[in-house]
Design an enzyme around this catalytic site. Structure first.
Site, PDB file in Angstrom:
ATOM      1  N   ASP A   1       0.839  -1.183   0.000  1.00 50.15           N
ATOM      2  CA  ASP A   1       0.000   0.000   0.000  1.00 50.15           C
ATOM      3  C   ASP A   1       0.884   1.246   0.000  1.00 50.15           C
ATOM      4  O   ASP A   1       1.685   1.452   0.907  1.00 50.15           O
ATOM      5  CB  ASP A   1      -0.870  -0.045   1.258  1.00 50.15           C
ATOM      6  CG  ASP A   1      -1.802   1.125   1.326  1.00 50.15           C
ATOM      7  OD1 ASP A   1      -2.525   1.334   0.356  1.00 50.15           O
ATOM      8  OD2 ASP A   1      -1.782   1.839   2.338  1.00 50.15           O
TER       9      ASP A   1
ATOM     10  N   THR B   1      -3.329   5.077  -3.822  1.00 54.80           N
ATOM     11  CA  THR B   1      -2.273   5.857  -3.178  1.00 54.80           C
ATOM     12  C   THR B   1      -0.936   5.661  -3.875  1.00 54.80           C
ATOM     13  O   THR B   1      -0.093   6.540  -3.838  1.00 54.80           O
ATOM     14  CB  THR B   1      -2.141   5.442  -1.712  1.00 54.80           C
ATOM     15  OG1 THR B   1      -2.081   4.035  -1.652  1.00 54.80           O
ATOM     16  CG2 THR B   1      -3.306   5.921  -0.914  1.00 54.80           C
ATOM     17  N   THR B   2      -0.749   4.504  -4.485  1.00 51.20           N
ATOM     18  CA  THR B   2       0.497   4.283  -5.211  1.00 51.20           C
ATOM     19  C   THR B   2       0.440   5.026  -6.547  1.00 51.20           C
ATOM     20  O   THR B   2       1.386   5.716  -6.922  1.00 51.20           O
ATOM     21  CB  THR B   2       0.706   2.788  -5.475  1.00 51.20           C
ATOM     22  OG1 THR B   2       0.451   2.075  -4.283  1.00 51.20           O
ATOM     23  CG2 THR B   2       2.096   2.518  -5.951  1.00 51.20           C
TER      24      THR B   2
ATOM     25  N   ASP C   1      -8.888  -0.420   1.947  1.00 51.04           N
ATOM     26  CA  ASP C   1      -8.951   0.076   0.578  1.00 51.04           C
ATOM     27  C   ASP C   1     -10.242  -0.365  -0.094  1.00 51.04           C
ATOM     28  O   ASP C   1     -10.922   0.437  -0.735  1.00 51.04           O
ATOM     29  CB  ASP C   1      -7.760  -0.457  -0.236  1.00 51.04           C
ATOM     30  CG  ASP C   1      -6.482   0.303   0.080  1.00 51.04           C
ATOM     31  OD1 ASP C   1      -6.525   1.117   1.023  1.00 51.04           O
ATOM     32  OD2 ASP C   1      -5.471   0.080  -0.597  1.00 51.04           O
TER      33      ASP C   1
END
Lengths: 535, 527
Positions: free
Chosen positions: A69, A102-103, A400
């Site tokens: 994550d 988020t990546t 997520d």
């Protein structure tokens, strides 16, 4: 370092202790900043996509975290560089706002910075680049809306939601049982969702984990779990149709806030005091019994004597329950938190269909399940797994997935994943670039190139030829005028994401582009970095 | 370049191949460390603690060894973690799980060197693990229906578990002890009901199981040493001064005589309390807290056996065995449930006096008294017995049983090999590697026993290509033997947990391509 001199040739002191500061300015500063930002994005690049790798992080205290994550990696990395911190912030704000991607957002920002560096070398002013990016991001966001599809689901038709959650989970270590976890997440979200107002309060979903068992044993509990056991070992382990008194006052004699002293100077006083004390306990227990409670949940502890009295009156009790859990119990059971015994009334009791104690494994771990609550709006996802790191990672993955499901309920438009949306945007931005007169055109074109970075990274991580694959998909999209084509990461044989059921939420994608552009603009505008030297 | 300086000064970052190397090396070295303890001829380790006194532990238990290590390598920490979980969850197989995970990684290292992507290896491992599990499921024996057979299964499992421990000399004796104890639990996994008391002296053979309950306490002076048909009140109450709990209360007096009066009142209060307790019609009183001299004297006067300061576990167990409830107030004697037992007496084990409750109502709890030459022996014996008890109690719930001695590994390896042959693509290499890792376990068992492992394992493999073979390694005679005849069995649940956790851990480590170590937190009080 620049120095100013007066007419006698003496230097002005502009910065305090000027010699001890390092200073970078102009193009040099921008380049240093860009390379720092890119360094961060390079770390995350390999984590992108279903075949992305994990990172192992060792905290200052020696604890190990293994995760995929983006937000977690950056948070734990403990970066020192200011610009790198901005990137961490970027990922965090995507996490707060959307919870997923988020990546991707960091990889995107890294690509934008890379393109900006090239433009800077050509002598284009950073502000012009920033403006060009801004325009391009607007075009991309609008284009996303055009290609987005409305997505129908209802409480009975949850399949589309499950599919979307599965896309999110497939990049995590838990992808072995992504189907089960996706279903759990969707059910959890739907049971707390307010479909009228299109809002979901994720606080109502509690994610608990306990080491041991298999990942497949993970379950959704329509109720609450509390990591506590009955205060007395001989209290009943299972209560049906429980009426719960939720107390924040201890089973102890009152302690007035004002300072006072009770003086004992005669034998009589000693005796009355003693009787008084016994009466307190009796009264308290009696109060609970009178209103009809069959279970007492208390935020504080209680005395051995009170404990026995409760046991004696056949009134099971749980002590030392944390404040947050107490609130959740109150919400779930529809009870009121009672701060004083005097205020206990039958209406304030919470109701639950079943309260039971469960023990795990060979150790004496026990947990309390409160199920079939009056208000089933609070649910718990209970994760089991081989080891602590696995559980932590599963928690993050579930988080997520929950966020994705929530976003879909808020806004039920989707775009296609696997880089399809980015490629489509890139084509649109590229086409729009030619219409802009002026230097911004270059920046807009650079933006289009940067958008290609995400599918490129996806292809690279999946072991495909990045440039070859990307150009093939791009030409396919243009030829067939169909924005559904993406990178075939799982080697399924088709690159139509519609068939592979790879979706992402529209707002998530839009947010990614907007946030990344914002941060890049901010970094580009910095032209002077003054920092204290290393010593 | 300045760009690489995004982390703090002492932090380190390892990428790609180097990161993978670091984790492989860490994991494999941990495996090699515990490898030699595997199997009936495995060796023990001496652990010396860094704490005060430099205490020494001698053990063969994987989880105990790993727990005591201070490891810096993050991959090694993952392995230690799975071993701990295995201990918590099933209690045995703590060494096997680490060894299997380590072997899986060792094989993976070779594959990575042969340019196979870790993700491909992982998906191959997953398929193989699933296949291996199914192979086991097909071969399990479930004797739930047949109580007689099931009991002999339990016995075999206990003997197999114990044979690798210090108790192996007297394994039959201890296996019997463990089976008896677990059978009394009647399916509950609450091992707290089994109390283990360690008393140095005598030999291991002198250890015994007591059906009743033994409390490691002394009987108060002047009180009866033997009570028949005892009625027991189990209590948790203060028998010292019984403080006034109202906040802010204090005693303030102005003359000596008042002090005496209050003291008298206090005594009166205690006397009353004792009287109330006596009102329950009991002849034995067990309290968790201290009993002061004064109430003790009162109890002695009434001819009641009073036992003070029994710890919390003791009280809970006593309540469980005798069927009484733990009381803290004594106002209504009619509704308090008292515990009963036939006989309470003081017994001597070695030089210590203990209180023995026999003929208790609820037969669930029991006590195992371990005797042995030294504390180290006793500690290790307790750990071994704990392993056996854990496995047995889990087996009572999940009654599926497998043969032991490397038999399950060979069965799995055979099936996995078949799968590898059928699977196209690079995954088949990974599946094949999985089977090699499985075969490594019987190899290690043979190596540890000083046997010619290559020869034995090859023979074993040949045997396993016949249908319905029960062959495994017979360490005692040093040859391939029939495990069913030798009575070597293992619980299915343990094997399954080993297989799944090991694969999970290997997978986790394989997925990592970057290790970032933060700067260690600065400690002020460094020695």
């Amino acid at each position: 370092m620049a120095l100013a001199f007066d007419e006698y040739g003496r230097p002005f002191i502009i910065l305090k202790e000027q010699e001890q500061k390092t200073r970078l300015s102009g193009l040099e500063a921008q380049k240093a900043n860009i390379s720092a930002g890119r360094a961060v994005s390079r770390i995350l690049r390999t984590s992108l996509g279903p075949k992305g790798m994990d990172k192992m992080l060792q905290s200052p205290d020696g604890d190990v975290t293994i995760t995929n994550d983006g937000a977690t990696i950056l948070e734990q990395m403990d970066v020192d560089n200011q610009i790198a911190k901005l990137m961490v912030e970027l990922s965090r704000s995507q996490d707060y706002e959307i919870g997923d991607g988020t990546t991707g957002v960091v990889v995107m920002a890294g690509a934008l910075l890379e393109q900006a560096e090239r433009l800077l070398e050509r002598g284009i002013h950073p502000i012009r680049i920033a403006e060009g990016y801004e325009m391009a991001s607007r075009i991309a966001v609008e284009h996303l809306e055009c290609i987005a599809q409305k997505f129908d689901f209802g409480p009975t038709n949850i399949e589309p939601l499950v599919q979307t959650c599965m896309t999110t989970l497939s990049s995590k270590i838990v992808n072995r049982c992504k189907r089960a976890l996706a279903e759990i997440s969707v059910k959890a979200v739907l049971s707390v969702a307010d479909l009228e107002r299109k809002d979901v309060n994720l606080d109502l979903i509690k994610v608990e984990g306990k080491v041991g068992g298999k990942l497949e044993d993970t379950e959704l509990i329509y109720g609450i779990t509390v990591d506590k056991d009955m205060s007395h070992p001989q209290m009943p382990k299972q209560i049906e149709d429980a009426k719960i008194a939720i107390l924040t006052c201890p089973f102890e004699p009152p302690k007035p806030k004002t300072k006072h002293k009770v003086d004992i100077d005669t034998v009589e006083k000693f005796q009355t005091l003693r009787q008084q004390e016994q009466k307190y306990f009796d009264d308290m227990v009696q109060k609970c019994k009178e209103v009809g409670a069959t279970l007492v949940i208390c935020q504080w502890g209680f005395d051995d004597e009170a404990n026995h009295l409760l046991m004696h009156q056949n009134l099971p009790a749980v002590r030392w329950v944390g404040g947050v859990e107490l609130e959740l119990i109150a919400i779930a059971t529809g009870g009121r938190i009672v701060p004083r015994f005097q205020e206990l009334t039958p209406e304030k009791l919470g109701r639950a269909g079943l309260v039971r104690e469960r023990s795990f494994g060979t150790t004496k771990d026990k947990m309390l399940y409160i199920e079939h609550c009056a208000n089933s709006r609070a649910v718990t996802i209970f994760i089991r797994g081989g080891n602590k790191m696995m559980i932590e990672e599963t928690k993050r993955s579930i988080h997520d997935a929950l966020c994705v499901a929530r976003n879909l309920i808020r806004n039920n438009f989707i775009v296609y994943g696997g880089g399809a949306a980015e490629i489509s945007c890139s084509i649109a931005v590229e086409a729009a670039a030619d219409k802009y007169p002026g230097v911004e055109q270059y920046a807009i074109r650079a933006f289009a190139d940067a958008l290609d970075a995400v599918p490129m990274a996806l292809a690279e991580n999946s072991g495909l030829q990045p440039i070859e694959t990307l150009s093939a998909v791009k030409s396919q999209q243009i030829k067939e005028n169909n924005p559904h084509f993406g990178i075939d990461c799982n080697d399924v044989g088709t690159n139509d994401m519609c068939e592979q059921n790879v979706f992402e939420t529209l707002i998530g994608k839009q947010q990614q582009i907007l946030l990344a552009t914002q941060v890049v603009k901010m970094i580009l505008k910095i032209d002077d970095v003054i920092s204290p030297s290393d010593y | 370049m300045a760009i690489e300086k995004i982390l703090k000064d002492d932090a380190s970052e390892e990428k790609g191949e180097r990161a993978r190397m670091a984790s492989f090396v860490g994991a494999i070295s941990i495996t090699d460390l515990v490898k030699t303890t595997l199997g009936p001829k495995g060796m023990d380790k001496i652990l010396q603690s860094t704490g005060r006194g430099n205490e020494v532990t001698v053990t063969n238990d994987g989880a105990t060894i790993l727990k005591s290590l201070h490891i810096d390598n993050p991959a090694a920490k993952v392995l230690i973690d799975i071993s701990k979980v295995q201990d918590d969850e099933v209690g045995d197989g703590t060494t096997s799980v680490v060894v299997l995970a380590g072997e899986l990684l060792r094989e993976a290292e070779k594959l990575v060197a042969a340019k196979i992507h870790p993700m491909t290896i992982i998906s191959g491992y997953r398929m193989a693990a699933e296949c291996a599990r199914n192979a086991l499921l097909q071969r399990v024996v479930d004797n739930k229906e047949n109580a007689e057979k099931f009991k002999s299964d339990l016995m075999k499992i206990a003997m197999t578990t114990l044979s690798s421990k210090i108790l192996s000399q007297d394994k039959e004796h201890f296996a019997q002890l463990a089976v008896d104890a677990v059978m009394r639990l009647k399916g509950s996994t609450n091992l707290e009901a089994i109390q283990i008391i360690k008393k140095p002296g005598g030999s291991l053979m002198d250890s015994f199981l007591d059906e009743g309950f033994i409390l490691d306490k002394k009987i108060g002076l002047g009180q009866p040493k033997r009570i028949e048909n005892a009625k027991i009140l189990v209590a948790n109450t203060a028998m010292d001064t019984d403080k006034v709990k109202i906040y802010g209360a204090r005693v303030r007096v102005d003359s000596m005589s008042k002090v005496a009066e209050i003291e008298g009142a206090e005594k009166e209060k205690m006397r009353e309390k004792v009287k109330k307790i006596l009102g329950h019609g009991i002849n034995c009183f067990v309290n968790r807290q201290l009993i002061y001299n004064f109430p003790e004297e009162l109890f002695a006067d009434a001819g009641i056996l009073a036992i003070e300061h029994a710890d919390f576990d003791g009280i809970e167990r006593l309540a469980l065995v005798t069927g009484g409830e733990i009381a803290s107030t004594f106002d209504n004697p009619e509704s308090v449930k008292l515990g009963h037992c036939k006989l309470i007496e003081e017994i001597m084990i070695g030089e210590d006096k203990l209180i023995h409750f026999s003929g208790v109502e609820m037969g669930q709890a029991c006590t195992i008294v371990l005797r042995g030459a030294s504390h180290h022996v006793l500690d290790e014996a307790e750990r071994s017995l704990h392993d056996a008890l854990c496995v047995l109690s889990q087996t009572v719930n999940d009654t599926r049983v497998l043969l032991g001695g490397g038999w399950p590994e060979m069965v799995m390896a055979k099936e996995v090999d078949e799968l590898a042959r059928k699977t196209p693509g690079k995954k088949s290499h990974a599946i094949e590697a999985f089977s090699r890792a499985l075969v490594a376990i019987p190899t290690i068992i043979a190596d540890n026993a000083g046997l010619d492992s290559a020869d034995l394992v090859a023979k074993l493999r040949a045997e396993h290509h016949k249908e319905g073979c029960n062959a495994g390694i017979d360490v005692i005679s040093g040859s391939v033997g029939d495990m069913a005849e030798l009575g070597i069995s293992e619980a299915f649940k343990v094997k399954q947990a080993v297989l799944l956790s090991a694969t999970e851990a290997a997978e986790m480590i394989l997925r990592v391509d970057e290790i970032i170590t933060c700067a260690p937190r600065k400690r002020e009080d460094r020695m």
